[in-house]
Write an enzyme that holds these catalytic residues in place. Structure first.
Site, PDB file in Angstrom:
ATOM      1  CD  GLN A   1     -45.428 -16.765   9.932  1.00 36.53           C
ATOM      2  OE1 GLN A   1     -45.110 -16.824   8.756  1.00 36.53           O
ATOM      3  NE2 GLN A   1     -45.074 -15.021  10.001  1.00 36.53           N
TER       4      GLN A   1
ATOM      5  CG  HIS B   1     -49.578  -4.782   4.503  1.00 36.33           C
ATOM      6  ND1 HIS B   1     -49.653  -4.813   5.977  1.00 36.33           N
ATOM      7  CD2 HIS B   1     -48.683  -3.854   3.894  1.00 36.33           C
ATOM      8  CE1 HIS B   1     -49.017  -3.610   5.641  1.00 36.33           C
ATOM      9  NE2 HIS B   1     -49.059  -3.122   4.719  1.00 36.33           N
TER      10      HIS B   1
ATOM     11  CE  LYS C   1     -52.017 -11.510   5.904  1.00 34.47           C
ATOM     12  NZ  LYS C   1     -52.064 -10.453   5.827  1.00 34.47           N
TER      13      LYS C   1
ATOM     14  CE1 TYR D   1     -50.773 -11.962   9.546  1.00 37.01           C
ATOM     15  CE2 TYR D   1     -50.914 -10.469  11.913  1.00 37.01           C
ATOM     16  CZ  TYR D   1     -50.215 -10.951  10.356  1.00 37.01           C
ATOM     17  OH  TYR D   1     -48.808 -10.145  10.217  1.00 37.01           O
TER      18      TYR D   1
ATOM     19  CG  ASP E   1     -48.148   0.275   5.009  1.00 33.65           C
ATOM     20  OD1 ASP E   1     -47.631  -0.299   4.495  1.00 33.65           O
ATOM     21  OD2 ASP E   1     -49.044  -0.110   6.074  1.00 33.65           O
TER      22      ASP E   1
END
Length: 182
Positions: free
Chosen positions: A47, A62, A72, A132, A170
């Site tokens: 992805q 996160h 990532k 990313y 957040d």
């Protein structure tokens, strides 16, 4: 490509070889064979994500839990950010370590963040386009986070607190010792 091991086990900074001339530049942003050879990591990216943020936007910290954890490979296509990774793997030799690096369209550096790390960034330029690759699909029920200003880590986000733009989601993330990280 040059690869530098960071203070976090399995987390690398990648500096691409950039060929520039009067026409512009060319660089190889990812090559699986070279990446695996230089890092020893073998992610299977499934992805790609991209975000655009204005100056002061802080996204993070996160992570994805359990079988939905994600490694990532992050970079900045336009602008500049302070990118931060935190090792939250309880059995890691580098548990609790923090790595921060300036990523920009100018330096073209990337950071590989292994599974089991929390991640966040703050936009330092007027805008930043952040890109990313992930080695696992996003799974909402496995989402986790740690409040950006947790004193355990004492992260210097460079900007003054009053200049930060943080989502409501957040702002209410738990402290590190309260976060479910297993």
């Amino acid at each position: 490509m040059q690869v530098q091991q960071t203070e976090i086990e399995g987390c690398f900074i990648l500096e691409p070889t950039v060929f520039e001339d009067k026409r512009g530049y060319f660089m190889e942003s990812y090559n699986q064979e070279k990446f695996e050879h230089l890092t020893g990591a073998k992610p299977h990216f499934v992805q790609d994500n991209e975000s655009l943020s204005v100056k002061g936007v802080l996204r993070g910290l996160h992570f994805q839990k359990g079988v939905h954890a994600q490694a990532k490979l992050v970079r900045v296509l336009e602008g500049e950010v302070l990118d931060v990774a935190v090792d939250i793997r309880p059995n890691s030799k580098t548990f609790g370590k923090v790595v921060s690096i300036l990523l920009s369209s100018q330096n073209k550096n990337q950071m590989f963040i292994p599974r089991g790390c929390a991640h966040g960034f703050v936009t330092l330029s007027d805008t930043a386009k952040f890109f990313y690759k992930c080695d696992n699909f996003y799974h909402a029920a496995s989402e986790g986070g740690i409040i950006y200003n947790d004193p355990t880590f004492n992260i210097d986000w460079i900007l003054n607190t009053e200049d930060l733009i943080i989502s409501e989601k957040d702002k209410i993330l738990p402290a590190f010792n309260e976060a479910i990280i297993h």
